[in-house]
Motif scaffolding. Sequence first.
Motif, PDB file in Angstrom:
ATOM      1  N   LEU A   1       0.854  -1.192   0.000  1.00  0.00           N
ATOM      2  CA  LEU A   1       0.000   0.000   0.000  1.00  0.00           C
ATOM      3  C   LEU A   1       0.889   1.240   0.000  1.00  0.00           C
ATOM      4  O   LEU A   1       2.048   1.190   0.411  1.00  0.00           O
ATOM      5  CB  LEU A   1      -0.843   0.057   1.267  1.00  0.00           C
ATOM      6  CG  LEU A   1      -2.083  -0.818   1.408  1.00  0.00           C
ATOM      7  CD1 LEU A   1      -2.619  -0.684   2.844  1.00  0.00           C
ATOM      8  CD2 LEU A   1      -3.162  -0.431   0.414  1.00  0.00           C
TER       9      LEU A   1
ATOM     10  N   GLY B   1      -8.181  -4.443  -9.617  1.00  0.00           N
ATOM     11  CA  GLY B   1      -8.545  -3.036  -9.422  1.00  0.00           C
ATOM     12  C   GLY B   1      -9.702  -2.570 -10.291  1.00  0.00           C
ATOM     13  O   GLY B   1     -10.440  -1.674  -9.903  1.00  0.00           O
TER      14      GLY B   1
ATOM     15  N   GLU C   1      -2.191  -4.554  -8.837  1.00  0.00           N
ATOM     16  CA  GLU C   1      -3.627  -4.235  -8.839  1.00  0.00           C
ATOM     17  C   GLU C   1      -4.421  -5.139  -9.782  1.00  0.00           C
ATOM     18  O   GLU C   1      -5.165  -4.643 -10.641  1.00  0.00           O
ATOM     19  CB  GLU C   1      -3.836  -2.789  -9.286  1.00  0.00           C
ATOM     20  CG  GLU C   1      -3.410  -1.768  -8.271  1.00  0.00           C
ATOM     21  CD  GLU C   1      -3.860  -0.399  -8.720  1.00  0.00           C
ATOM     22  OE1 GLU C   1      -5.059  -0.122  -8.577  1.00  0.00           O
ATOM     23  OE2 GLU C   1      -3.022   0.347  -9.240  1.00  0.00           O
TER      24      GLU C   1
ATOM     25  N   PRO D   1       0.646   5.918  -0.997  1.00  0.00           N
ATOM     26  CA  PRO D   1      -0.007   6.947  -1.796  1.00  0.00           C
ATOM     27  C   PRO D   1       0.359   6.832  -3.275  1.00  0.00           C
ATOM     28  O   PRO D   1       1.382   6.250  -3.618  1.00  0.00           O
ATOM     29  CB  PRO D   1       0.530   8.256  -1.204  1.00  0.00           C
ATOM     30  CG  PRO D   1       1.678   7.895  -0.337  1.00  0.00           C
ATOM     31  CD  PRO D   1       1.588   6.449  -0.005  1.00  0.00           C
ATOM     32  N   SER D   2      -0.494   7.402  -4.115  1.00  0.00           N
ATOM     33  CA  SER D   2      -0.253   7.358  -5.553  1.00  0.00           C
ATOM     34  C   SER D   2       1.128   7.925  -5.878  1.00  0.00           C
ATOM     35  O   SER D   2       1.508   8.981  -5.367  1.00  0.00           O
ATOM     36  CB  SER D   2      -1.349   8.164  -6.255  1.00  0.00           C
ATOM     37  OG  SER D   2      -1.139   8.097  -7.631  1.00  0.00           O
TER      38      SER D   2
ATOM     39  N   LEU E   1      -1.535   5.533   6.255  1.00  0.00           N
ATOM     40  CA  LEU E   1      -1.532   6.050   4.870  1.00  0.00           C
ATOM     41  C   LEU E   1      -1.689   7.569   4.865  1.00  0.00           C
ATOM     42  O   LEU E   1      -1.035   8.278   4.099  1.00  0.00           O
ATOM     43  CB  LEU E   1      -2.683   5.378   4.109  1.00  0.00           C
ATOM     44  CG  LEU E   1      -2.773   5.554   2.605  1.00  0.00           C
ATOM     45  CD1 LEU E   1      -1.499   5.088   1.906  1.00  0.00           C
ATOM     46  CD2 LEU E   1      -3.958   4.764   2.053  1.00  0.00           C
TER      47      LEU E   1
ATOM     48  N   THR F   1      -2.012  -2.977  -4.163  1.00  0.00           N
ATOM     49  CA  THR F   1      -3.423  -2.579  -4.185  1.00  0.00           C
ATOM     50  C   THR F   1      -3.579  -1.155  -3.659  1.00  0.00           C
ATOM     51  O   THR F   1      -2.700  -0.650  -2.961  1.00  0.00           O
ATOM     52  CB  THR F   1      -4.286  -3.561  -3.341  1.00  0.00           C
ATOM     53  OG1 THR F   1      -5.639  -3.124  -3.372  1.00  0.00           O
ATOM     54  CG2 THR F   1      -3.829  -3.644  -1.889  1.00  0.00           C
ATOM     55  N   HIS F   2      -4.713  -0.535  -4.025  1.00  0.00           N
ATOM     56  CA  HIS F   2      -5.069   0.756  -3.437  1.00  0.00           C
ATOM     57  C   HIS F   2      -6.100   0.578  -2.336  1.00  0.00           C
ATOM     58  O   HIS F   2      -6.499   1.543  -1.690  1.00  0.00           O
ATOM     59  CB  HIS F   2      -5.650   1.692  -4.499  1.00  0.00           C
ATOM     60  CG  HIS F   2      -4.603   2.333  -5.346  1.00  0.00           C
ATOM     61  ND1 HIS F   2      -4.461   2.057  -6.683  1.00  0.00           N
ATOM     62  CD2 HIS F   2      -3.636   3.209  -5.034  1.00  0.00           C
ATOM     63  CE1 HIS F   2      -3.447   2.749  -7.155  1.00  0.00           C
ATOM     64  NE2 HIS F   2      -2.922   3.466  -6.183  1.00  0.00           N
ATOM     65  N   SER F   3      -6.558  -0.663  -2.162  1.00  0.00           N
ATOM     66  CA  SER F   3      -7.664  -0.921  -1.244  1.00  0.00           C
ATOM     67  C   SER F   3      -7.139  -1.431   0.099  1.00  0.00           C
ATOM     68  O   SER F   3      -6.524  -2.507   0.167  1.00  0.00           O
ATOM     69  CB  SER F   3      -8.611  -1.955  -1.878  1.00  0.00           C
ATOM     70  OG  SER F   3      -9.383  -2.585  -0.886  1.00  0.00           O
TER      71      SER F   3
ATOM     72  N   LYS G   1       5.017   1.863  -5.837  1.00  0.00           N
ATOM     73  CA  LYS G   1       4.568   0.477  -5.652  1.00  0.00           C
ATOM     74  C   LYS G   1       4.863  -0.364  -6.914  1.00  0.00           C
ATOM     75  O   LYS G   1       5.452  -1.439  -6.826  1.00  0.00           O
ATOM     76  CB  LYS G   1       3.057   0.439  -5.339  1.00  0.00           C
ATOM     77  CG  LYS G   1       2.687   1.203  -4.065  1.00  0.00           C
ATOM     78  CD  LYS G   1       1.207   1.125  -3.758  1.00  0.00           C
ATOM     79  CE  LYS G   1       0.322   1.906  -4.710  1.00  0.00           C
ATOM     80  NZ  LYS G   1       0.573   3.364  -4.728  1.00  0.00           N
TER      81      LYS G   1
END
Length: 264
Positions: free
Chosen positions: A47, A176, A173, A49-50, A261, A205-207, A54
Amino acid sequence: MDGMSQIQTGGRPVAASLTNASVKFGSFTALSDISLEIGAGEFWTILGPSGCGKSTMLRLVSDLVPPASGGVEILGKSTEAARLAREFAFVFQDATLLPWRSALKNVELPLEMGRKRGIEIPRGDRTPMELLELVGLKGREDALPHELSGGMRQRVAIARALVCQPKLLLMDEPFGALDEMTRDHLNMQLLEIWRETGVTCLFVTHSIPEAVLLGQKVLMLRAHPGRVKEVVEIDLPEPRHVELRETPDFNRYSSYLRKSLEDC
Ligand SMILES: Nc1ncnc2c1ncn2[C@@H]1O[C@H](COP(=O)(O)OP(=O)(O)OP(=O)(O)O)[C@@H](O)[C@H]1O
């Protein structure tokens, strides 16, 4: 914090190790000073931030980008040697299947390509047909990609990734773009495959719920430059089920990671 310690793997066989690894694109530092040991058979989720790096981390591990400094080893080999020995496989957000080939023919593709290049492919325990069965696509082997749903296409991509019997599965992802129910279903199927095959998984993942549900360890990266913020061990009962998301422990991990996060 209770049950949420910074950890490093110790005393277990190591699938991937990064030692003070950094990645640069020109003068831009995408990843800085990453040191990690990923134990064989572990499931790690990533995980952050954008733009924190990653995907770059998966590309570093898979020999797609070189380290500017530091080192990366897969099962004690260089990333190049591991790539040539098909020690790892990649699953992307887009299934990237060849549209003119059936599901089965797509799964067989890495074996065909290896043979054409004269590369010795490790003989997997399972045939391409058995892998399609493993991902729940028995009976759909002759379907073309456009005849399959997005979730089914992604399952073909996972079967294709497993066909050379990789020790390490890198997933960026992979679910995603799918709706929540399909994602739940594929998460459970992936955990079953992980338990059955013993493959080491690195899953971006972003989740947060997905990271907690799947990961034995969650790697939280910070941005600017990308670096390790913390590794959180997820101590939840196995085998995991989606119902776990309703439990206080699950919510405790999710809240902790949400806060972490926000602090990145
Ligand atoms: N080939 C490249 N050339 C230059 N910069 C790059 C390249 N690839 C990635 N970057 C930069 O490196 C940083 C990390 O990118 P990366 O795609 O790894 O982030 P990410 O955490 O996966 O992002 P997201 O969560 O948005 O998918 C970003 O600032 C990106 O612009």
